[in-house]
Design a protein around this motif. Structure first.
Motif, PDB file in Angstrom:
ATOM      1  N   LEU A 176       0.835  -1.207   0.000  1.00 51.28           N
ATOM      2  CA  LEU A 176       0.000   0.000   0.000  1.00 51.28           C
ATOM      3  C   LEU A 176       0.870   1.258   0.000  1.00 51.28           C
ATOM      4  O   LEU A 176       0.784   2.076  -0.891  1.00 51.28           O
ATOM      5  N   PHE A 177       1.722   1.429   1.002  1.00 53.47           N
ATOM      6  CA  PHE A 177       2.627   2.578   1.019  1.00 53.47           C
ATOM      7  C   PHE A 177       3.723   2.327   2.044  1.00 53.47           C
ATOM      8  O   PHE A 177       3.628   1.422   2.874  1.00 53.47           O
ATOM      9  N   GLN A 178       4.777   3.134   1.962  1.00 51.86           N
ATOM     10  CA  GLN A 178       5.904   3.021   2.883  1.00 51.86           C
ATOM     11  C   GLN A 178       6.186   4.390   3.473  1.00 51.86           C
ATOM     12  O   GLN A 178       6.112   5.401   2.792  1.00 51.86           O
ATOM     13  N   GLY A 179       6.531   4.393   4.763  1.00 53.65           N
ATOM     14  CA  GLY A 179       6.812   5.641   5.449  1.00 53.65           C
ATOM     15  C   GLY A 179       5.557   6.263   6.019  1.00 53.65           C
ATOM     16  O   GLY A 179       4.435   5.870   5.706  1.00 53.65           O
ATOM     17  N   ALA A 180       5.746   7.246   6.893  1.00 51.21           N
ATOM     18  CA  ALA A 180       4.615   7.966   7.461  1.00 51.21           C
ATOM     19  C   ALA A 180       3.928   8.774   6.366  1.00 51.21           C
ATOM     20  O   ALA A 180       4.567   9.263   5.438  1.00 51.21           O
ATOM     21  N   ALA A 181       2.590   8.902   6.478  1.00 52.30           N
ATOM     22  CA  ALA A 181       1.814   9.622   5.469  1.00 52.30           C
ATOM     23  C   ALA A 181       0.706  10.399   6.168  1.00 52.30           C
ATOM     24  O   ALA A 181       0.262  10.024   7.249  1.00 52.30           O
ATOM     25  N   PRO A 182       0.245  11.495   5.550  1.00 60.96           N
ATOM     26  CA  PRO A 182      -0.877  12.249   6.130  1.00 60.96           C
ATOM     27  C   PRO A 182      -2.120  11.375   6.231  1.00 60.96           C
ATOM     28  O   PRO A 182      -2.350  10.487   5.391  1.00 60.96           O
ATOM     29  N   LEU A 241      16.206   7.774   6.595  1.00 62.79           N
ATOM     30  CA  LEU A 241      15.662   7.617   7.944  1.00 62.79           C
ATOM     31  C   LEU A 241      14.156   7.425   7.914  1.00 62.79           C
ATOM     32  O   LEU A 241      13.622   6.553   8.600  1.00 62.79           O
ATOM     33  N   VAL A 242      13.457   8.235   7.121  1.00 58.60           N
ATOM     34  CA  VAL A 242      12.002   8.106   7.049  1.00 58.60           C
ATOM     35  C   VAL A 242      11.618   6.726   6.517  1.00 58.60           C
ATOM     36  O   VAL A 242      10.611   6.151   6.932  1.00 58.60           O
TER      37      VAL A 242
END
Length: 318
Positions: free
Chosen positions: A133-139, A261-262
């Protein structure tokens, strides 16, 4: 989001059987007496999963409801920002999805099986098929859009709609989050960070620290907000290519280290900046050193990778 990239998992039957299995499971659950798995029984929406329980809790449940997987680790600060958002949205969707939390440090086999490149990383499993679906923090708004697309795809392609539950029927409660901060400015900063308003979060954390310079929570939040603000809208491929092409360009190395890092590549981020300190002098060297210290704060001073990188930095400097 497309199902074309789905990866078949051999532990379950073909996706063509998913619709029938989902209907059978719903019928069986509805026929059972209340309190024994029937319609009124509690349904746990957020679960901790390991390698031993993965087949039952993820693969088998994915025939009835889309299972969202949150790959995380205790040391990962972006994970600590993302996970509460995923948990809150899972409760809000009230049975249309289930959230499976997997600690990558304890479950390396699953980490490798899914081909995770960095954390936090979010996948989904529908009818035994996994897709990123996605990687890293997201809004939060972007996460909500992805979940809406996932739910729509599960229903249209597989006839999987989950088992809606009423408020308060989400199974055994998970440990409650800490009490919200009594400082309203700090609370506003946290809210802005969760909403993806990095500018607002930075200003609010700075206001807290102006009044309370020793506030550790605000200091950590400010570091996270500044990091996420720097990477917002970045073209990851371009940033990494520029860093590879220009190893002596400190600005390029700083941008790539932030992305490292993210994405959960902590050691890569630290190693890149230690090398930048070694290769440069004057203002460039100081900029790399300061950024490295900032990233130390984001990860946490007690993390063993921070300890190792501090030693490497000291050897380069002295």
């Amino acid at each position: 989001m497309s199902m074309s990239g789905a990866v078949d998992l051999s532990a379950v039957k073909a996706a063509a059987e998913a619709k029938q299995k989902a209907e059978q499971a719903r019928a069986q659950r509805a026929a059972q007496p209340e309190g024994q798995g029937g319609a009124a029984a509690g349904v746990q929406l957020v679960i901790d999963v390991d390698e031993a329980t993965f087949e039952q809790e993820v693969l088998q449940r994915s025939a009835e409801v889309p299972v969202v997987i949150d790959f995380w680790a205790e040391w990962c600060e972006p994970c600590k920002q993302l996970s509460p958002v995923l948990e809150r949205l899972t409760e809000e969707y009230a049975g249309r999805i289930v959230l499976a939390k997997i600690d990558v440090d304890s479950n390396q086999m699953l980490f490798q099986q899914f081909g995770v490149q960095g954390i936090p990383a979010v996948f989904a499993v529908i009818a035994g098929q996994a897709l990123p679906l996605f990687q890293g923090a997201a809004p939060e708004q972007q996460i909500r859009q992805v979940l809406d697309q996932l739910i729509q795809a599960a229903e249209e392609r597989f006839g999987i709609v989950g088992a809606p539950v009423a408020p308060g029927e989400g199974g055994e409660p998970r440990p409650t989050a800490p009490e919200p901060p009594s400082n309203p400015t700090l609370a506003a900063a946290h809210a802005a960070l969760d909403a993806g308003d990095m500018g607002g979060a930075i200003r609010a954390y700075e206001n807290v620290l102006a009044d309370e310079p020793a506030n550790e929570e605000a200091r950590l939040g400010l570091g996270q907000a500044r990091l996420l603000d720097r990477v917002q809208g970045a073209d990851a491929q371009r940033v990494r290519q520029e860093a590879a092409d220009r190893p002596d360009d400190v600005a390029a190395q700083l941008a790539a280290a932030d992305l490292d890092l993210v994405g959960g590549h902590v050691e890569d981020a630290f190693g890149r900046l230690v090398e930048a300190v070694r290769r440069t002098a004057g203002e460039d060297r100081d900029a790399a050193r300061v950024r490295l210290l900032e990233l130390f704060e984001v990860v946490g001073p007690d993390d063993p990778r921070v300890t190792a990188a501090r030693g490497a930095l000291a050897r380069v400097l002295f």
